[in-house]
Every structure is written in C-alpha cells, then in structure tokens.
Design an enzyme around this catalytic site. Structure first.
Site, mmCIF file in Angstrom:
data_model
loop_
_atom_site.group_PDB
_atom_site.id
_atom_site.type_symbol
_atom_site.label_atom_id
_atom_site.label_comp_id
_atom_site.label_asym_id
_atom_site.label_seq_id
_atom_site.Cartn_x
_atom_site.Cartn_y
_atom_site.Cartn_z
ATOM 1 N N ASP A 7 0.881 -1.162 0.000
ATOM 2 C CA ASP A 7 0.000 0.000 0.000
ATOM 3 C C ASP A 7 0.918 1.211 0.000
ATOM 4 O OD1 ASP A 7 -1.624 2.189 0.620
ATOM 5 O OD2 ASP A 7 -2.920 1.037 1.951
ATOM 6 N N VAL A 8 0.957 1.936 -1.106
ATOM 7 C CA VAL A 8 1.953 3.003 -1.261
ATOM 8 C C VAL A 8 1.776 4.123 -0.254
ATOM 9 C CG1 VAL A 8 2.345 2.523 -3.714
ATOM 10 C CG2 VAL A 8 0.593 4.206 -3.038
ATOM 11 N N TYR A 68 -7.331 15.018 -8.319
ATOM 12 C CA TYR A 68 -6.391 14.343 -9.208
ATOM 13 C C TYR A 68 -5.435 15.366 -9.833
ATOM 14 C CZ TYR A 68 -4.851 11.119 -12.901
ATOM 15 O OH TYR A 68 -4.115 10.315 -13.735
ATOM 16 N N LYS A 76 -1.361 15.259 -9.377
ATOM 17 C CA LYS A 76 -0.502 15.024 -10.535
ATOM 18 C C LYS A 76 0.364 16.248 -10.834
ATOM 19 C CE LYS A 76 -1.566 10.776 -11.289
ATOM 20 N NZ LYS A 76 -0.564 9.712 -11.047
ATOM 21 N N THR A 135 -7.351 1.340 -19.881
ATOM 22 C CA THR A 135 -6.984 0.533 -18.728
ATOM 23 C C THR A 135 -8.251 0.164 -17.964
ATOM 24 O OG1 THR A 135 -6.806 2.387 -17.166
ATOM 25 C CG2 THR A 135 -4.840 1.861 -18.487
ATOM 26 N N THR A 151 -9.833 3.413 -16.622
ATOM 27 C CA THR A 151 -10.637 4.211 -17.537
ATOM 28 C C THR A 151 -11.873 3.449 -18.007
ATOM 29 O OG1 THR A 151 -9.250 3.516 -19.409
ATOM 30 C CG2 THR A 151 -8.681 5.593 -18.327
#
Length: 240
Positions: A55-56, A147, A151, A182, A185
């Site tokens: 889990d980052v 988001y 980013k 992906t 998406t």
C-alpha cells in the site's frame, strides 16, 4: 535487446493496466522486477517478475518492500511510481476523507517511494526514478480537482528531486500519459472517455504498452543524461 539487463526495479500499482505493462516490459528487457500492489496476490507474471503486497500510502509497507528487495537482490536501480487513483466529484461535493485518500495514494505514495529508495541509490552510485504524472498534471478539466492537484504535485516534486540528487547520479523524471485504455478508464463514465478521446489529435486512446515503452527508455542507461524531464505520451493532447 536487454536494455535493463542486471537492473532491479520496483513498480507500484502493477496488478493491472499501465503498471502491469511496465513490469512486463522491464522484465522483457532483462530487469528483475518487484511488481507491487495493494492486493495480497496478483495474476501470474512472466519470468523475472516477483510480486509483493504494497500500500503506497503506508510508510511501513515501503520500508518492508525496500528492505526485502535489498536483502534479496542487493540493490535497487529503478523505481517506477505508477500507483494512482482518481475522484471526479466537484470541489464542493468531495469529502475530506476522499480528498485525503487521493492525496495519500497519488502524492504521498510517490514521495514515500522516493524517500525510501534514494539513500540506497546514492550509496550504490545512482539510479532512475520515474514518476507517473498525467496530462492532467499540466492542464485541467471540469471536476477531478484532487487528481489535478496530486498530478501537478508529482510533476514539480519530480523536478525538485532531479535537481537535488543530480550530482549523486539519481535521475528523476516524470511521465505524462494521455487517455489510456486501462481497467481504471474502463470503469469511468463513457462520456468522459469519449470526450477525452475526441480532444486527442490522434483520435484514439493509447495502450498501456505505449506508456511502458517510454519508461523502458528512462530506466535504461540510454537516458543517462535525462533528468528533470517530462515525457508526454498523449497522442498530441498537450500540443494544442
């Protein structure tokens, strides 16, 4: 070719989509790959790819994965920070919990990964860190503000790290995908996908492998003089 022969790479968010393609492409080029994801296990990978749960957003997970990788393989040459999530609620509708979750995965997770591997890369004389940002780290659409915020942060954080560690031969670059087909998406509303594709000059979505090919270059010694850069792979979206 074996452009990554002898290198050890950690790839986050590698259970599916872009991350899985990155892990597979790295392995095909000769790297030993530690593919990571939040799930306890993942579908089978090709030879050269080993899966670890990560889990980052959790500091202790990063410490465990990096220690395991160093203990087993002796070095870490490449980190591909790919894991990411998105929220489309408008700014006045998004809850604080959802905001914090997007920040934790996309931004804090990227920072934690860099923080954990950089001392090892310095000690061994260098390495390559590749952070996945997005075209939406540079431009915006309605909604998706969390988001965009993360980013954009990844984009500039990558540049700062590149400058900070350039003399230690730790290269840090960001990759900015456009619309890519992906599972992420695929789960979005079709009208969102149709809109982004319609705004893409090449008139189609990209594939995960087209992103992975760019990361192979940045991970390889062919990119030995490339740091602090933004590799845009977006079918022309940002050229407009």
């Amino acid at each position: 070719m074996n452009r990554l022969d002898g290198k050890v790479a950690i790839v986050t968010g590698a259970g599916r989509g872009i991350g899985r393609s990155i892990a597979e492409a790295f392995a095909e080029e000769g790297a030993t790959v530690i593919a990571t994801g939040r799930a306890a296990s993942a579908n089978s990978f090709p030879d050269g790819v080993h899966y670890l749960q990560l889990d980052v957003a959790k500091e202790e997970d990063w410490e465990r994965v990096v220690a395991d990788t160093i203990g087993t393989h002796g070095h870490i040459d490449v980190l591909a920070n790919n894991a990411g999530i998105i929220a489309y609620e408008t700014l006045h509708d998004l809850t604080l919990d959802d905001w914090n979750t997007v920040i934790a995965v996309n931004q804090t997770g990227t920072w934690l990964g860099m923080r954990e591997v950089i001392p090892h890369m310095i000690a061994q004389g260098g390495g390559s860190i590749i952070n996945i940002s997005s075209i939406w780290g540079s431009v915006a659409v309605s909604g998706a503000h969390a988001y965009h915020a993360t980013k954009g942060a990844v984009r500039n954080m990558s540049k700062s790290a590149a400058i900070t560690y350039a003399k230690e031969n730790v290269r840090v670059n960001s990759v900015h995908p456009g619309f890519i087909e992906t599972p992420l998406t695929d789960a979005q509303a079709p009208e969102i996908n149709d809109y982004v594709v319609s705004m893409t000059p090449m008139g189609r979505a990209g594939t995960p492998r087209e992103i992975a090919n760019g990361l192979v270059f940045l991970a390889s010694d062919e990119a030995s003089f490339v740091t602090g850069s933004e590799l845009v792979i977006d079918g022309g979206y940002l050229a407009q």
